[in-house]
Design a protein around this motif. Structure first.
Motif, PDB file in Angstrom:
ATOM      1  N   VAL A 190      54.875  30.163  75.059  1.00 34.34           N
ATOM      2  CA  VAL A 190      56.224  30.728  74.992  1.00 34.34           C
ATOM      3  C   VAL A 190      56.151  31.975  74.120  1.00 34.34           C
ATOM      4  O   VAL A 190      55.759  31.910  72.955  1.00 34.34           O
ATOM      5  N   ARG A 191      56.521  33.114  74.687  1.00 32.72           N
ATOM      6  CA  ARG A 191      56.410  34.377  73.953  1.00 32.72           C
ATOM      7  C   ARG A 191      57.752  35.103  73.946  1.00 32.72           C
ATOM      8  O   ARG A 191      58.527  35.001  74.885  1.00 32.72           O
ATOM      9  N   ARG A 192      57.988  35.819  72.871  1.00 31.77           N
ATOM     10  CA  ARG A 192      59.156  36.677  72.765  1.00 31.77           C
ATOM     11  C   ARG A 192      58.758  37.931  72.012  1.00 31.77           C
ATOM     12  O   ARG A 192      58.222  37.861  70.904  1.00 31.77           O
ATOM     13  N   GLN A 193      58.982  39.072  72.667  1.00 31.69           N
ATOM     14  CA  GLN A 193      58.627  40.378  72.094  1.00 31.69           C
ATOM     15  C   GLN A 193      57.161  40.410  71.650  1.00 31.69           C
ATOM     16  O   GLN A 193      56.830  40.902  70.575  1.00 31.69           O
ATOM     17  N   GLY A 194      56.307  39.856  72.512  1.00 32.62           N
ATOM     18  CA  GLY A 194      54.876  39.882  72.268  1.00 32.62           C
ATOM     19  C   GLY A 194      54.366  38.861  71.277  1.00 32.62           C
ATOM     20  O   GLY A 194      53.153  38.780  71.049  1.00 32.62           O
ATOM     21  N   LYS A 195      55.247  38.053  70.709  1.00 33.00           N
ATOM     22  CA  LYS A 195      54.842  37.066  69.718  1.00 33.00           C
ATOM     23  C   LYS A 195      54.898  35.664  70.326  1.00 33.00           C
ATOM     24  O   LYS A 195      55.866  35.299  70.992  1.00 33.00           O
ATOM     25  N   THR A 196      53.849  34.885  70.092  1.00 33.84           N
ATOM     26  CA  THR A 196      53.809  33.514  70.591  1.00 33.84           C
ATOM     27  C   THR A 196      54.620  32.599  69.682  1.00 33.84           C
ATOM     28  O   THR A 196      54.370  32.528  68.470  1.00 33.84           O
ATOM     29  N   LEU A 197      55.583  31.911  70.274  1.00 33.76           N
ATOM     30  CA  LEU A 197      56.459  31.025  69.502  1.00 33.76           C
ATOM     31  C   LEU A 197      56.117  29.554  69.683  1.00 33.76           C
ATOM     32  O   LEU A 197      56.510  28.724  68.863  1.00 33.76           O
ATOM     33  N   GLY A 198      55.415  29.238  70.747  1.00 31.92           N
ATOM     34  CA  GLY A 198      55.101  27.841  71.001  1.00 31.92           C
ATOM     35  C   GLY A 198      54.465  27.649  72.365  1.00 31.92           C
ATOM     36  O   GLY A 198      53.950  28.602  72.964  1.00 31.92           O
ATOM     37  N   ARG A 199      54.520  26.424  72.861  1.00 31.26           N
ATOM     38  CA  ARG A 199      53.916  26.085  74.152  1.00 31.26           C
ATOM     39  C   ARG A 199      54.985  25.588  75.120  1.00 31.26           C
ATOM     40  O   ARG A 199      56.069  25.202  74.709  1.00 31.26           O
ATOM     41  N   ARG A 200      54.650  25.582  76.413  1.00 32.55           N
ATOM     42  CA  ARG A 200      55.564  25.072  77.414  1.00 32.55           C
ATOM     43  C   ARG A 200      54.811  24.268  78.461  1.00 32.55           C
ATOM     44  O   ARG A 200      53.625  24.507  78.746  1.00 32.55           O
ATOM     45  N   TYR A 201      55.530  23.325  79.038  1.00 30.84           N
ATOM     46  CA  TYR A 201      55.024  22.458  80.100  1.00 30.84           C
ATOM     47  C   TYR A 201      56.086  22.439  81.189  1.00 30.84           C
ATOM     48  O   TYR A 201      57.240  22.100  80.928  1.00 30.84           O
ATOM     49  N   ASP A 202      55.725  22.861  82.395  1.00 30.21           N
ATOM     50  CA  ASP A 202      56.671  22.950  83.503  1.00 30.21           C
ATOM     51  C   ASP A 202      56.203  22.076  84.658  1.00 30.21           C
ATOM     52  O   ASP A 202      55.009  22.084  85.002  1.00 30.21           O
ATOM     53  N   VAL A 203      57.132  21.366  85.269  1.00 28.93           N
ATOM     54  CA  VAL A 203      56.812  20.488  86.397  1.00 28.93           C
ATOM     55  C   VAL A 203      57.840  20.690  87.501  1.00 28.93           C
ATOM     56  O   VAL A 203      59.054  20.720  87.247  1.00 28.93           O
ATOM     57  N   GLU A 204      57.364  20.856  88.716  1.00 24.22           N
ATOM     58  CA  GLU A 204      58.182  20.787  89.922  1.00 24.22           C
ATOM     59  C   GLU A 204      57.781  19.518  90.652  1.00 24.22           C
ATOM     60  O   GLU A 204      56.592  19.258  90.838  1.00 24.22           O
ATOM     61  N   LEU A 205      58.758  18.728  91.086  1.00 22.82           N
ATOM     62  CA  LEU A 205      58.422  17.456  91.716  1.00 22.82           C
ATOM     63  C   LEU A 205      59.519  17.021  92.666  1.00 22.82           C
ATOM     64  O   LEU A 205      60.633  17.557  92.645  1.00 22.82           O
TER      65      LEU A 205
END
Length: 336
Positions: A190-205
């Motif tokens: 997860v990035r905002r203005q070039g800075k990493t803020l955290g991680r993400r997990y996305d699922v389509e099902l």
């Protein structure tokens, strides 16, 4: 009613389910329900209620969504005639019940919280047809996320705890594979203005292979980051319902960064970001421990942030004791 594995919660199950039924009836049953009372038939406990019209179609689907309902009967004299439920569930209950860990919120209560919050909004019918979007900005190990998936809803979760994020990612990925559920899962930063803020997990099902092939998908996103720093990270005004099991101020109920914050102060900091994601007419439901987050303080805070607290009917009857240190209640408020 379904038996609860939590002994203390089970003691209040009939009263809480009665309050939940009242919330559902006000939203989805035009004539409401009357005389909701515990009854005993041949030594078995039931929850009895009266309706002005037979429970069929949308009326039956509304009652079928109740968190603790096990079976439904129409009383005819001294006899009980079974009425087949029409549940909206698309996945088995094991999606919610398999994970076991210290401090896990009772699964039945999680569904109650989600149901009563959805009923207070502008679109309660979306809870039944799978078109409602849910945000849990304090999602922990994902009980709310899995509950939403079970109901066919799209869900987004946020939590700062990296171990919780990894545990839920591992569980859901394994569950979908073992049950051969068609899906596509991705991970990233997860990035905002070039800075990493955290991680993400996305699922389509999709629960059905034909639905997956046709593009009729459910979507889940888990963001591993600080819930008070959401500006620009969530789509504006796209969420129908926000639910959060707020920190209880005891070790098994809150952990990591949360232990250093007053629950009410944390809510005050987080609400602006949450509410930007909430549609006008949407609702927020908070489970609170009255020992550390008094109901009046939480209600005043929600009002100060421009929301209208819902107090009538069943919404005033959801308080119950979890243990000596947790006096749990639910506060629901509507935007606009």
């Amino acid at each position: 009613m379904s038996p609860s594995h939590n002994r203390v919660y089970a003691a209040d199950a009939a009263r809480l389910m009665g309050a939940e039924l009242d919330c559902v009836a006000r939203a989805l049953l035009p004539d409401g329900v009357g005389d909701v009372t515990p009854v005993q038939v041949a030594g078995v406990d039931y929850l009895g209620f009266e309706t002005a019209a037979p429970l069929t179609g949308d009326r039956l689907r509304a009652v079928s969504v109740l968190s603790g309902i096990q079976a439904l009967y129409q009383r005819e004299g001294d006899l009980l005639r079974p009425v087949a439920l029409e549940r909206p569930d698309r996945f088995g209950s094991d999606l919610v019940t398999i994970p076991k860990y210290q401090g896990k919120t009772n699964e039945q209560f999680t569904r109650t919280l989600l149901t009563v919050t959805a009923m207070a909004g502008a679109w309660p019918e979306r809870y039944l047809d799978g078109t409602m979007t849910v945000l849990d900005p304090m999602c922990g190990r994902g009980t709310t996320l899995s509950t939403a998936l079970t109901l066919g809803l799209d869900a987004t979760g946020i939590d700062l705890d990296g171990k919780d994020f990894e545990a839920y990612q591992a569980f859901l990925t394994t569950y979908l594979r073992r049950h051969r559920i068609k899906h596509r899962a991705t991970t990233g930063a997860v990035r905002r203005q070039g800075k990493t803020l955290g991680r993400r997990y996305d699922v389509e099902l999709a629960a059905d292979k034909a639905d997956y092939k046709a593009g009729r998908l459910q979507h889940l996103t888990y963001l591993n980051l600080d819930t008070t720093r959401l500006e620009g990270l969530l789509p504006a005004a796209q969420t129908n319902v926000i639910v959060a099991d707020t920190p209880y101020g005891v070790q098994h109920g809150s952990h990591g960064d949360r232990l250093d914050r007053s629950p009410v102060d944390l809510l005050d900091r987080a609400l602006p970001g949450w509410l930007r994601a909430l549609r006008t007419g949407g609702t927020i439901g908070l489970a609170i421990n009255r020992h550390v987050a008094p109901r009046d303080d939480v209600a005043e805070l929600l009002t100060r942030h421009g929301l209208t607290v819902v107090e009538s009917g069943g919404y005033g009857g959801l308080r119950h004791r979890v243990d000596a240190s947790i006096d749990r209640d639910v506060v629901v408020a509507r935007k606009g």
